[in-house]
Enzyme design. Structure first.
Site, PDB file in Angstrom:
ATOM      1  N   ASP A  18      16.831  74.687  29.655  1.00 23.94           N
ATOM      2  CA  ASP A  18      17.666  75.743  30.248  1.00 23.94           C
ATOM      3  C   ASP A  18      19.162  75.482  30.014  1.00 23.94           C
ATOM      4  O   ASP A  18      19.546  74.552  29.313  1.00 23.94           O
ATOM      5  CB  ASP A  18      17.358  75.871  31.750  1.00 23.94           C
ATOM      6  CG  ASP A  18      17.687  74.575  32.482  1.00 23.94           C
ATOM      7  OD1 ASP A  18      18.237  73.656  31.837  1.00 23.94           O
ATOM      8  OD2 ASP A  18      17.397  74.481  33.686  1.00 23.94           O
ATOM      9  N   GLU A  54      17.414  63.722  32.067  1.00 20.35           N
ATOM     10  CA  GLU A  54      18.207  64.441  33.038  1.00 20.35           C
ATOM     11  C   GLU A  54      17.450  64.523  34.364  1.00 20.35           C
ATOM     12  O   GLU A  54      16.302  64.955  34.414  1.00 20.35           O
ATOM     13  CB  GLU A  54      18.475  65.855  32.505  1.00 20.35           C
ATOM     14  CG  GLU A  54      19.132  66.748  33.505  1.00 20.35           C
ATOM     15  CD  GLU A  54      18.865  68.234  33.213  1.00 20.35           C
ATOM     16  OE1 GLU A  54      18.187  68.547  32.215  1.00 20.35           O
ATOM     17  OE2 GLU A  54      19.315  69.047  34.020  1.00 20.35           O
ATOM     18  N   ASP A  97      16.274  69.478  29.973  1.00 19.14           N
ATOM     19  CA  ASP A  97      15.590  70.761  30.106  1.00 19.14           C
ATOM     20  C   ASP A  97      16.003  71.744  29.023  1.00 19.14           C
ATOM     21  O   ASP A  97      17.063  71.617  28.429  1.00 19.14           O
ATOM     22  CB  ASP A  97      15.949  71.392  31.460  1.00 19.14           C
ATOM     23  CG  ASP A  97      15.074  70.838  32.564  1.00 19.14           C
ATOM     24  OD1 ASP A  97      13.982  70.327  32.245  1.00 19.14           O
ATOM     25  OD2 ASP A  97      15.502  70.896  33.734  1.00 19.14           O
ATOM     26  N   ASP A 155      21.639  74.456  32.018  1.00 15.22           N
ATOM     27  CA  ASP A 155      22.159  73.172  32.492  1.00 15.22           C
ATOM     28  C   ASP A 155      21.796  72.046  31.537  1.00 15.22           C
ATOM     29  O   ASP A 155      22.619  71.194  31.209  1.00 15.22           O
ATOM     30  CB  ASP A 155      21.583  72.842  33.875  1.00 15.22           C
ATOM     31  CG  ASP A 155      22.375  73.526  34.973  1.00 15.22           C
ATOM     32  OD1 ASP A 155      23.492  74.010  34.664  1.00 15.22           O
ATOM     33  OD2 ASP A 155      21.874  73.592  36.112  1.00 15.22           O
TER      34      ASP A 155
END
Ligand code: 1YM
Length: 653
Positions: A519, A444, A517, A521
């Site tokens: 997180d 990503e 990640d 997103d």
């Protein structure tokens, strides 16, 4: 009820037993084939066969309920390893058997192969039991069995040992509790037969009982587990809505397209059918079929009849109402998208076919289900116009998505044919052409992509950076995903094709690793990619090609050395070992926070990294997550997250 002549299985022919010892010998001979070839009767002597004993006894009780004589069945797993099944039916007949005047009918049912359930006069009677082998088989494969019958105001008992040997005739042991009638069978499986073990699995039993309760409206089935380590547990299943409640149950974690659950039924002299249905906003086709209470997982005639009529009725309705134009291409699979349906049939002589004998072969059932659905579903649509409209709209969308996906597939195929082996610009390919040892990292973000390119082993690790944000707004529809340039590069890089045409042997990498990640997103992108793989390259998921990388969540320092910790568990373990560790931990937010050396060492290096292999179940869950999370229904979203809390954590959503 008059008892008709039954197949005596050879026991007692001609001779009249003079004493119990003699009849015991005859009986043993009668049940001998079961002990010699248990597999022929219960499929196997493993856990499946073991549980078959329970189903066989429960089926007898359910048969009694289906005839309208029994309202409550209790199943108990005893702490001493036994299983007790009790019903409040009429009780197995206790009088002398017409063919064996010296012995009770109950004894014959328990000791003569095929005796149970094969009696009966007029009308039709259906019988459950996959093999329909009867309770004598359970007796034959038990080291001990106790039969109790409350009938005619009396409590009767009889006991069998060592594979069905009666210890003495059926005995009256006092009065039956006031007004009570019913049968109780308690048995202990023979460990010399079930050599893999004789322990019942509570969850297996409980799940099966719940399904039986769904399939038999208003029948109360109580499950008591005395073997639970946390102490005895009792669950009661009783559904006044029958299979409609089953559909509601299956759709509980999904977003229904409309509130109502549809239902219709029909019966003819030798067969009957019941159907319940509801659509949800998801993409799965969930038709569950049963014949005489047995799950027909391989489908068969009842499913065929339902599918054919469903397509026909919905298309006819849509055309009639002007909802379907000539140019619209709607097929059966589009109509079934998001459908949850139960079709349950009961027939006198079920023919089970297929690999696992779970495919219904009776041709007459197809006609019954098809005719019934044609008539009753058409009525239902007329009576429920807003639901009908919603489902037609959804089918139209599904049809368009199917066409768009095909166009996108053709486009990608033509492109790759034109461009030959040309690879997407963004791909930093590995030099090895040996797919087995090659890995593709889908990373990503361009900056993390840059670090990954520097950190990789260029011979065997390829990097494809993906801009997640772009993907993210495209949401769940696959046809839109396919138009996305990022996804097109992905298809090109993998090289195995799309949809039904996927050829695993052409896959250019042995491992395809999603690196995103930790997180929110990142987890969105991970979920989207898994959804994509699940729907468009499922063969790769099934083949175990898809992995999720696990970048560490924490870093800390010991002296001058930086240490990475995978997750909270890892951190806890670390602190256990070093209770005096005084540095505050650093929570890593993104791949971007690591330099390429760190990224390589913690996440990409084959020696040190941990990868999670994605299973089909996880990918299917991602697909569900996508459809529910992107849907409008807040309540079902909440419910979904609660009911999947454990799995969702894996997806970090
Ligand atoms: C815990 C298991 O076996 N219940 C049960 C079995 C039978 C009857 C009632 C029954 C059936 C009939 C007439 C009939 C059976 N009877 C026979 C046979 N529970 C359990 N409850 N009266 C009672 O079918 O005509 C076999 S099973 F053959 F004796 F009639």
């Amino acid at each position: 009820m008059a008892l008709q002549q039954s197949n005596s299985g050879g026991a007692g022919n001609g001779t009249v037993a003079s004493g119990y010892d003699e009849s015991a010998i005859q009986v043993l001979e009668g049940l001998e084939p079961v002990r010699v070839r248990p597999g022929m009767f219960i499929g196997s002597t493993g856990p499946t066969g073991l549980h078959h004993l329970v189903w066989e006894v429960v089926d007898n009780a359910v048969d009694e309920a289906m005839q309208g004589y029994c309202t409550r069945i209790e199943v108990m797993l005893l702490a001493n390893g036994g299983c007790r099944v009790s019903d409040n039916g009429r009780g197995i007949p206790v009088g002398p058997h017409p063919q064996y005047p010296n012995r009770s009918t109950a004894e014959i049912v328990l000791t003569v192969l095929h005796a149970g359930g094969k009696f009966g006069g007029g009308g039709y009677k259906v019988s459950g039991g996959l093999h329909g082998v009867g309770v004598s088989v359970v007796n034959a494969l038990s080291r001990r069995l106790i039969l109790e019958i409350d009938r005619d105001g009396k409590h009767h008992e009889m006991e069998f040992t060592d594979g069905g040997k009666p210890t003495k005739p059926l005995d009256v042991k006092g009065k039956a509790p006031r007004g009570r009638t019913g049968t109780t069978v308690t048995f202990w499986p023979d460990e010399t037969i079930f050599q893999e073990g004789v322990e019942f699995r509570a969850q297996t039993v409980s799940e099966r009982l719940q399904i039986m309760a769904f399939l038999n409206r208003n029948l109360e089935i109580v499950f008591k587990d005395e073997t639970a380590s946390s102490g005895p547990v009792t669950v009661t299943y009783r559904y006044s809505g029958g299979i409609s409640d089953y559909v509601r149950h299956l759709n509980a974690s999904k977003e229904p397209l409309f509130k109502k659950v549809g239902y219709f039924e029909n019966s003819e002299k030798e067969q009957e059918v019941e159907v319940a249905f509801q659509w949800n906003t998801g993409y799965h086709d969930g038709i569950y079929s049963f014949a005489n209470g047995i799950a027909t997982t391989e489908g068969g005639m009842h499913e065929e009849g339902l599918k054919k009529a469903l397509t026909n009725v919905v298309k006819t309705y849509a055309k009639e109402k002007g909802l379907l134009k000539e140019k619209d291409d709607v097929q059966g699979e589009d109509i079934r998208e998001g459908l949850t349906a139960i079709v349950s049939v009961r027939i006198t002589q079920p023919q089970f076919e297929g690999q696992t004998k779970t495919k219904l072969g009776n041709v007459s059932v197809r006609s019954l289900v098809e005719r019934t659905t044609n008539e009753k579903l058409a009525e239902w649509l007329q009576e429920n116009p807003s639901e009908a409209r919603a489902l037609v709209q959804k089918s139209l969308l599904a049809g368009r998505a199917r066409l768009a996906a095909r166009q996108a597939r053709e486009l990608t195929r033509r492109k790759s044919a034109l461009e030959g082996a040309g690879m997407p610009d963004k791909l930093a390919d590995c030099s090895s052409r040996n797919a087995k040892e090659s890995e593709l990292f889908i990373v990503e973000g361009d900056s993390a992509g840059g670090s990954a390119i520097r950190a990789r082993d260029p011979e065997r690790q390829a990097i494809l950076p993906i801009r997640g944000k772009i993907l993210n707004v495209e949401r769940a529809r696959v046809d839109r995903m396919l138009k996305n340039t990022e996804i097109q590069s992905l298809i090109g890089a993998i090289g195995a094709g799309l949809g039904e045409e996927v050829d695993v042997s052409k896959c250019r990498y042995g491992k395809i690793i999603i690196l995103a990640d930790a997180d929110v997103d990142g987890s969105h992108i991970r979920t989207l990619l898994l959804t994509f793989f699940y729907r468009q390259m499922r063969q790769l998921v099934e083949g175990g090609y898809i992995f999720v990388a696990q970048p560490p969540l924490y870093s800390t320092v010991i002296g001058k050395e930086k240490v990475y910790l995978k997750d909270d568990m890892d951190k806890a373990r670390f602190l256990e070992r070093r209770p005096n560790h005084s540095q505050p931990f650093n929570r890593l937010k993104g791949l971007g926070e690591m330099d390429f050396g760190e990224l390589g060492e913690t996440t990409m290096d084959r020696e040190k990294r941990t990868l999670l292999q994605v299973t089909v179940e996880q990918a299917a869950l991602a697909d569900d997550v996508m459809s529910v999370l992107m849907g409008e229904n807040v309540e079902s979203r909440k419910q979904f997250i609660q009911s999947h809390a454990k799995d969702v954590r894996f997806l970090d959503i």
